[in-house]
Scaffold this motif. Structure first.
Motif, PDB file in Angstrom:
ATOM      1  N   PRO A   1       2.747   1.188  17.462  1.00  0.00           N
ATOM      2  CA  PRO A   1       2.189   0.832  18.662  1.00  0.00           C
ATOM      3  C   PRO A   1       0.397   1.060  18.818  1.00  0.00           C
ATOM      4  O   PRO A   1       0.067   1.682  18.056  1.00  0.00           O
ATOM      5  CB  PRO A   1       2.859   1.761  19.699  1.00  0.00           C
ATOM      6  N   PRO A   2       0.121   0.359  19.897  1.00  0.00           N
ATOM      7  CA  PRO A   2      -1.659   0.416  20.013  1.00  0.00           C
ATOM      8  C   PRO A   2      -1.941   2.082  20.136  1.00  0.00           C
ATOM      9  O   PRO A   2      -1.202   2.705  20.452  1.00  0.00           O
ATOM     10  CB  PRO A   2      -1.746  -0.273  21.249  1.00  0.00           C
ATOM     11  N   ARG A   3      -3.049   2.362  19.328  1.00  0.00           N
ATOM     12  CA  ARG A   3      -3.606   3.322  19.384  1.00  0.00           C
ATOM     13  C   ARG A   3      -3.107   4.574  18.629  1.00  0.00           C
ATOM     14  O   ARG A   3      -3.174   5.848  18.701  1.00  0.00           O
ATOM     15  CB  ARG A   3      -3.827   3.990  20.818  1.00  0.00           C
ATOM     16  N   GLU A   4      -1.917   4.262  17.928  1.00  0.00           N
ATOM     17  CA  GLU A   4      -1.138   5.205  17.105  1.00  0.00           C
ATOM     18  C   GLU A   4      -1.626   5.053  15.652  1.00  0.00           C
ATOM     19  O   GLU A   4      -2.357   3.873  15.333  1.00  0.00           O
ATOM     20  CB  GLU A   4       0.231   5.014  16.953  1.00  0.00           C
ATOM     21  N   THR A   5      -1.582   5.973  14.821  1.00  0.00           N
ATOM     22  CA  THR A   5      -1.948   6.074  13.346  1.00  0.00           C
ATOM     23  C   THR A   5      -1.393   5.163  12.583  1.00  0.00           C
ATOM     24  O   THR A   5      -0.290   4.958  12.538  1.00  0.00           O
ATOM     25  CB  THR A   5      -2.035   7.470  12.644  1.00  0.00           C
ATOM     26  N   PRO A   6      -2.250   4.377  11.686  1.00  0.00           N
ATOM     27  CA  PRO A   6      -1.383   3.321  10.939  1.00  0.00           C
ATOM     28  C   PRO A   6      -0.642   3.998   9.940  1.00  0.00           C
ATOM     29  O   PRO A   6      -1.001   5.088   9.474  1.00  0.00           O
ATOM     30  CB  PRO A   6      -2.671   2.529  10.072  1.00  0.00           C
ATOM     31  N   LEU A   7       0.523   3.276   9.436  1.00  0.00           N
ATOM     32  CA  LEU A   7       1.304   3.895   8.663  1.00  0.00           C
ATOM     33  C   LEU A   7       1.477   2.802   7.542  1.00  0.00           C
ATOM     34  O   LEU A   7       1.205   1.390   7.592  1.00  0.00           O
ATOM     35  CB  LEU A   7       2.725   4.161   9.364  1.00  0.00           C
ATOM     36  N   ALA A   8       2.259   3.023   6.168  1.00  0.00           N
ATOM     37  CA  ALA A   8       2.781   2.268   5.418  1.00  0.00           C
ATOM     38  C   ALA A   8       3.583   2.894   4.488  1.00  0.00           C
ATOM     39  O   ALA A   8       3.968   4.061   4.571  1.00  0.00           O
ATOM     40  CB  ALA A   8       1.289   2.084   4.317  1.00  0.00           C
ATOM     41  N   MET A   9       4.491   1.952   4.101  1.00  0.00           N
ATOM     42  CA  MET A   9       5.763   2.362   3.176  1.00  0.00           C
ATOM     43  C   MET A   9       5.506   1.937   1.772  1.00  0.00           C
ATOM     44  O   MET A   9       4.988   0.851   1.534  1.00  0.00           O
ATOM     45  CB  MET A   9       7.034   1.750   3.898  1.00  0.00           C
ATOM     46  N   ASN A  10       5.820   2.516   0.787  1.00  0.00           N
ATOM     47  CA  ASN A  10       5.998   2.187  -0.751  1.00  0.00           C
ATOM     48  C   ASN A  10       7.130   2.436  -1.385  1.00  0.00           C
ATOM     49  O   ASN A  10       7.885   3.302  -0.942  1.00  0.00           O
ATOM     50  CB  ASN A  10       4.592   2.934  -1.472  1.00  0.00           C
ATOM     51  N   CYS A  11       7.154   1.608  -2.539  1.00  0.00           N
ATOM     52  CA  CYS A  11       8.360   1.941  -3.549  1.00  0.00           C
ATOM     53  C   CYS A  11       7.707   2.554  -4.843  1.00  0.00           C
ATOM     54  O   CYS A  11       6.648   1.715  -5.366  1.00  0.00           O
ATOM     55  CB  CYS A  11       9.033   0.763  -3.850  1.00  0.00           C
ATOM     56  N   THR A  12       7.959   3.507  -5.585  1.00  0.00           N
ATOM     57  CA  THR A  12       7.240   3.866  -6.669  1.00  0.00           C
ATOM     58  C   THR A  12       8.342   3.986  -7.877  1.00  0.00           C
ATOM     59  O   THR A  12       9.576   4.246  -7.320  1.00  0.00           O
ATOM     60  CB  THR A  12       6.475   5.274  -6.520  1.00  0.00           C
ATOM     61  N   LEU A  13       7.975   3.781  -9.143  1.00  0.00           N
ATOM     62  CA  LEU A  13       8.716   3.883 -10.271  1.00  0.00           C
ATOM     63  C   LEU A  13       8.269   4.050 -11.454  1.00  0.00           C
ATOM     64  O   LEU A  13       7.122   3.801 -11.631  1.00  0.00           O
ATOM     65  CB  LEU A  13       9.671   2.545 -10.238  1.00  0.00           C
ATOM     66  N   ALA A  14       8.562   4.821 -12.417  1.00  0.00           N
ATOM     67  CA  ALA A  14       8.109   5.134 -13.635  1.00  0.00           C
ATOM     68  C   ALA A  14       7.527   3.713 -14.456  1.00  0.00           C
ATOM     69  O   ALA A  14       8.641   2.771 -14.316  1.00  0.00           O
ATOM     70  CB  ALA A  14       8.971   5.714 -14.332  1.00  0.00           C
ATOM     71  N   THR A  15       6.594   3.691 -15.072  1.00  0.00           N
ATOM     72  CA  THR A  15       6.214   2.333 -15.603  1.00  0.00           C
ATOM     73  C   THR A  15       7.235   1.850 -16.544  1.00  0.00           C
ATOM     74  O   THR A  15       7.497   0.757 -16.703  1.00  0.00           O
ATOM     75  CB  THR A  15       4.767   2.649 -16.419  1.00  0.00           C
ATOM     76  N   TYR A  16       8.001   2.652 -17.501  1.00  0.00           N
ATOM     77  CA  TYR A  16       8.957   2.155 -18.321  1.00  0.00           C
ATOM     78  C   TYR A  16      10.013   1.605 -17.638  1.00  0.00           C
ATOM     79  O   TYR A  16      10.922   0.741 -18.405  1.00  0.00           O
ATOM     80  CB  TYR A  16       9.159   3.247 -19.741  1.00  0.00           C
ATOM     81  N   ARG A  17      10.371   1.676 -16.637  1.00  0.00           N
ATOM     82  CA  ARG A  17      11.535   1.168 -15.904  1.00  0.00           C
ATOM     83  C   ARG A  17      11.015  -0.005 -15.011  1.00  0.00           C
ATOM     84  O   ARG A  17      11.716  -0.527 -14.118  1.00  0.00           O
ATOM     85  CB  ARG A  17      12.043   2.289 -14.944  1.00  0.00           C
ATOM     86  N   SER A  18       9.679  -0.244 -14.902  1.00  0.00           N
ATOM     87  CA  SER A  18       9.072  -0.988 -13.969  1.00  0.00           C
ATOM     88  C   SER A  18       8.179  -2.116 -14.333  1.00  0.00           C
ATOM     89  O   SER A  18       7.000  -1.974 -14.154  1.00  0.00           O
ATOM     90  CB  SER A  18       8.549  -0.243 -12.551  1.00  0.00           C
TER      91      SER A  18
END
Length: 269
Positions: free
Chosen positions: A225-242
């Motif tokens: 919503p306006p004036r709220e702190t920006p958020l983000a979502m990620n997916c992380t994975l070890a390199t040998y699997r990704s």
């Protein structure tokens, strides 16, 4: 000082003439921030070296913070660690973030579908701080946790957060990062420029080991919503699997869909 005042981007030394600014409080907060997961126990000399504050000033601050419960002192070593008061300060923030409750089942489903650790983060100074995490990739030696941080420009989730900001805010953040460490900024600039193009074309950011060479990640900004702190979502994975193509081909579309679900659940779509 930057052209726009964003929380965490000001340098206290630039505000010495500001009569509304409490330098003593700022110094106390700087002392608390020198403690990290890598250095949880520090003496006054070490705190002084890390904060740049004179040792007599540090001694007064650590004495005060200990009496208030924000530091704990080991009588045998004469060193300090963060106290329970610090943890108590953070809980009301986490508890008041309703987005965490809405996001959690969506993040759990995404983690099962991808085998990735899934994290929700917001900006803190020049870092990303995780406000929730679903840890499923046990091969990740840099296991994420609530309250853990990642550097803003080196991490996909950090670059996604920057892309969620307005253009003036983004310029202010980039300027602060450039001033903090010009060499590191130039080193990471190609990844930032590549992610701007990737985000414009496909809606996500991709770190191919930019922060830690054995970790790949994709990340997407989350509408708030306006004036709220920006958020983000990620997916992380070890390199040998990704291998990179898997993250972009399989994981990123699922992440984008998860973020759409979260935004829809909050009435933002």
């Amino acid at each position: 000082m930057t052209s726009i005042a964003l929380p965490g981007l000001v340098d206290p030394h630039d505000l010495t003439a500001d009569r509304q600014f409490s330098m003593n409080l700022a110094r106390g907060m700087e002392v608390l921030r020198v403690f990290t997961s890598a250095d949880p126990v520090l003496g006054n000399r070490e705190i002084s070296d890390r904060s740049g504050l004179p040792k007599p000033t540090v001694s007064r601050i650590t004495y005060t913070l200990t009496l208030l419960g924000y530091l704990s002192r080991d009588g045998a070593t004469q060193k300090y660690r963060l106290g329970p008061g610090v943890l108590s300060l953070g809980y009301p923030l986490l508890a008041s973030m309703q987005v965490r409750q809405v996001a959690r089942p969506i993040m759990e489903r995404l983690a099962r579908e991808t085998g990735c650790s899934v994290n929700l983060g917001m900006r803190d100074r020049s870092d990303v701080v995780y406000v929730d995490t679903i840890r499923t990739d046990n091969t990740n030696t840099h296991m994420p946790d609530i309250g853990s941080t990642r550097p803003l420009l080196a991490a996909a989730i950090g670059r996604a957060l920057m892309l969620a900001c307005t253009a003036p805010e983004r310029s202010a953040i980039l300027n602060r990062l450039r001033l903090q460490d010009s060499a590191l900024f130039q080193q990471l600039r190609p990844a930032w420029e590549a992610d701007q193009k990737l985000f414009a074309a496909r809606g996500f950011c991709h770190s191919r080991g930019d922060w830690k060479k054995d970790i790949h990640a994709v990340a997407v900004p989350v509408r708030v919503p306006p004036r709220e702190t920006p958020l983000a979502m990620n997916c992380t994975l070890a390199t040998y699997r990704s291998p990179g193509e898997r993250m972009e081909r399989k994981v990123a579309p699922l992440l984008l869909d998860a973020v759409r679900q979260l935004e829809t659940a909050q009435g933002l779509r």
